[in-house]
Design a protein around this motif. Sequence first.
Motif: not given
Length: 112
Positions: A16-25
């Motif tokens: 799987p490609p590397p991912c970045q976690v984006i949390v709701f601000p």
Amino acid sequence: MKKDDDLPLLRFDFRPPPCQVIVFPMEARIGKARHVAEKYLSRKSKEQRDGYWNLIVKNLREELEKRGLQPDQIQKEIVAFRDAVSKEMRKAEAKANQSPRPAEWDDGPRRA
């Protein structure tokens, strides 16, 4: 086997490609900020307020750590949430100090 016979599917990278976690601000969680501000203001003493706030920060930190955020990102989100709670507290205090009827509704003194 010739070079033209090679199937590209066999060269596919299945990792799987590397991912970045984006949390709701956190500052955008207005409902949560409003709820925390209401509970905070309902506490009677400074010790109760401090204890409640420390519990909120602890829970937020645990939630953000579980989601994989770095310590500097976590601190940034907690500060943003603190600012949102402060804003909601100011709104609640302003609303509490407001007259139940706006001045433009006032008919003025009654005449006999």
